[in-house]
Design an enzyme around this catalytic site. Structure first.
Site, PDB file in Angstrom:
ATOM      1  N   SER A 164      52.749  36.069  23.491  1.00 21.62           N
ATOM      2  CA  SER A 164      52.033  35.310  22.466  1.00 21.62           C
ATOM      3  C   SER A 164      53.032  34.871  21.396  1.00 21.62           C
ATOM      4  O   SER A 164      54.015  34.212  21.726  1.00 21.62           O
ATOM      5  CB  SER A 164      50.892  36.147  21.883  1.00 21.62           C
ATOM      6  N   THR A 165      52.835  35.242  20.128  1.00 18.37           N
ATOM      7  CA  THR A 165      53.695  34.775  19.036  1.00 18.37           C
ATOM      8  C   THR A 165      55.164  35.091  19.319  1.00 18.37           C
ATOM      9  O   THR A 165      55.522  36.236  19.566  1.00 18.37           O
ATOM     10  CB  THR A 165      53.284  35.442  17.706  1.00 18.37           C
ATOM     11  N   HIS A 190      49.922  32.359  25.090  1.00 15.31           N
ATOM     12  CA  HIS A 190      48.896  31.823  24.191  1.00 15.31           C
ATOM     13  C   HIS A 190      49.424  30.533  23.555  1.00 15.31           C
ATOM     14  O   HIS A 190      50.461  30.542  22.905  1.00 15.31           O
ATOM     15  CB  HIS A 190      48.562  32.828  23.087  1.00 15.31           C
ATOM     16  N   MET A 283      51.108  39.203  18.696  1.00 16.48           N
ATOM     17  CA  MET A 283      50.227  39.977  17.825  1.00 16.48           C
ATOM     18  C   MET A 283      49.036  40.495  18.631  1.00 16.48           C
ATOM     19  O   MET A 283      48.577  39.841  19.552  1.00 16.48           O
ATOM     20  CB  MET A 283      49.733  39.085  16.680  1.00 16.48           C
ATOM     21  N   ASP A 286      46.374  41.977  23.517  1.00 14.86           N
ATOM     22  CA  ASP A 286      46.070  41.311  24.783  1.00 14.86           C
ATOM     23  C   ASP A 286      47.136  41.651  25.821  1.00 14.86           C
ATOM     24  O   ASP A 286      48.332  41.478  25.571  1.00 14.86           O
ATOM     25  CB  ASP A 286      45.984  39.788  24.575  1.00 14.86           C
TER      26      ASP A 286
END
Length: 345
Positions: A164-165, A190, A283, A286
Site C-alpha cells: 500500500s503506501t 492499493h 498503513m 490488509d
C-alpha cells in the site's frame, strides 16, 4: 517517533483557488489535522515551508512555473517532508513517487469530493508517520539472463505480493531485481481507479518479466506478473493443475478493493502447488491475516522490514501475528525470494 496524539500540521499547495479551498476545508474537518498554510504554486510553497513548519504537504503535480516534480527536487534535499500528491490521471505521478513523494490521490470527479477528502485524509494521517525515502543514487544492476534455469518445479510455484503506501516504488525495487523466468506473480497495490494500467506498463518497461494489469480469466504462468486492477478484487482460481485469476468488483475486504487479504486468502484456499507470500509497506493490516493463512497452508512468507518501509503497518501486523517467516529490506527481498526458489526441487 511520530506521536499518534499529535495534531498533523498540513501545508496545502495548489494553483486552483477552488481546489485549495475544497482540500483545506475538507482536511480541517478531521480532529487529527491542522491546516497551517496554503500556497498557490511551488515557489510560494518553498518560501513558506520554513515559516509554517508542516508535518505533511499536499501538492498538485500540474502547476504553472515550477511543476510538482521540480518542487520535490527542490524541497526534499532540504526538507525531507512527506508529500501527498493530488493528481489527475497522469503518468507523471509515478515519476514524482520515484523522486520521493510518499503517496497520491486522484483528483475528484464531479460529485466525488467527499470520497476524495476521505481518501486524502487517510493518506495524510498515514503520511505523518511515514519515512521519506530518497531515490537511489545509482541504478540497480538487473539480471540479464535467467537465474532460475529450466527447473520444471518452478512452473508450479505462485508468488503473491501486496503493498500500500510507499508500495509503488518498493514493489519496483523487488521486481527489477528478479529474472525474466520468475514463477507466476500476483500483485495487489492499493491505487486509485485509472492508475493500475499505467503502473503495470511502467513496471513492464523497467522489469525483466512481463507485467500487465490482470483481466478476469488470465492464466498464471512463469514469466508473467499480473497486477490487480483498481476497484476489483483479484483471486486465484484452480482448475486441476491450471491456475487463473478472477477479477470482480464484489465487496471490499479489509476495507479495500483490491485487497491483499482477498488475494492471499484465495491463495491459501486454492493453491495446491508451492507458493510464496510477500507483504510490503502500507498503513493498516490488509494482507496480514491472509498471509498467516498462506503460511499455515505451507507458503514461504516474507515481510518488508521496518527500516525500509515508508509505513511499517501491514508488515508489522503480519510479523506480530506470526505470519512472516523472514523480514528483509525491499532491496533484499528479491535475493531472499530467489534463494528460496533455488532450494525447490
Amino acid at each position: 517517533m511520530w506521536s499518534m496524539n499529535k495534531t498533523i500540521r498540513v501545508l496545502v499547495v495548489d494553483d486552483s483557488v477552488l481546489a485549495r479551498t475544497m482540500i483545506t476545508q475538507g482536511l480541517a474537518k478531521s480532529p487529527r489535522i491542522e491546516i497551517v498554510g496554503t500556497a498557490f504554486n511551488a515557489v510560494d510553497a518553498l518560501s513558506k515551508v520554513a515559516q509554517v513548519k508542516p508535518d505533511v504537504i499536499t501538492s498538485d503535480i500540474e502547476m504553472p512555473g515550477m511543476n510538482g516534480m521540480e518542487f520535490l527536487k527542490k524541497l526534499l534535499p532540504k526538507y525531507p517532508l512527506p508529500v501527498i500528491l493530488v493528481s489527475s490521471l497522469n503518468l507523471r505521478v509515478f515519476d514524482a513517487l520515484s523522486a520521493g513523494a510518499v503517496d497520491f490521490v486522484r483528483k475528484p470527479e464531479p460529485g466525488q469530493n467527499e470520497v476524495f477528502i476521505t481518501a486524502l485524509t487517510q493518506k495524510v494521517i498515514a503520511a505523518a508517520g511515514a519515512k521519506v525515502r530518497r531515490a537511489p543514487a545509482s541504478p540497480v544492476a538487473v539480471p540479464t539472463a535467467p537465474l532460475l534455469g529450466a527447473k520444471p518445479s518452478l512452473d508450479q510455484v505462485i508468488i503473491g505480493l501486496g503493498a500500500s503506501t510507499g508500495g509503488t516504488e518498493a514493489t519496483l525495487e523487488v521486481l527489477k531485481r528478479l529474472p525474466a523466468d520468475i514463477p507466476g506473480m500476483l500483485i495487489v497495490q492499493h491505487m486509485p481507479t485509472g492508475f493500475t494500467g499505467m503502473y503495470a506498463d511502467r513496471l513492464n518497461r523497467q522489469c525483466q518479466m512481463e507485467v500487465r494489469e490482470a483481466k478476469n480469466g488470465d492464466e498464471i504462468h512463469r514469466g508473467l506478473a499480473l497486477l490487480a486492477p483498481a476497484d476489483y478484487q483479484m483471486r486465484v482460481v484452480r482448475s486441476g493443475t491450471r491456475y487463473t485469476v478472477s477479477c470482480a468488483q464484489g465487496e471490499k475486504v479489509s476495507g479495500h478493493r483490491p485487497s491483499v487479504d482477498a488475494l492471499f486468502f484465495s491463495m491459501a484456499e486454492q493453491v495446491r502447488c508451492k507458493m510464496v507470500g510477500i507483504i510490503m509497506t502500507g498503513m493498516g493490516r490488509d494482507g496480514a491475516d491472509g498471509l498467516l493463512q498462506m503460511r499455515k497452508a505451507g507458503a514461504f512468507t516474507i515481510g518488508q522490514d521496518k527500516e525500509s518501509c515508508v509505513v511499517y503497518g501491514m508488515p508489522m501486523v503480519a510479523h506480530n501475528i506470526g505470519a512472516v517467516q523472514i523480514q528483509a529490506s525491499c532491496e533484499n527481498i528479491a535475493s531472499v525470494l530467489l534463494r528460496q526458489l533455488n532450494t525447490l526441487h
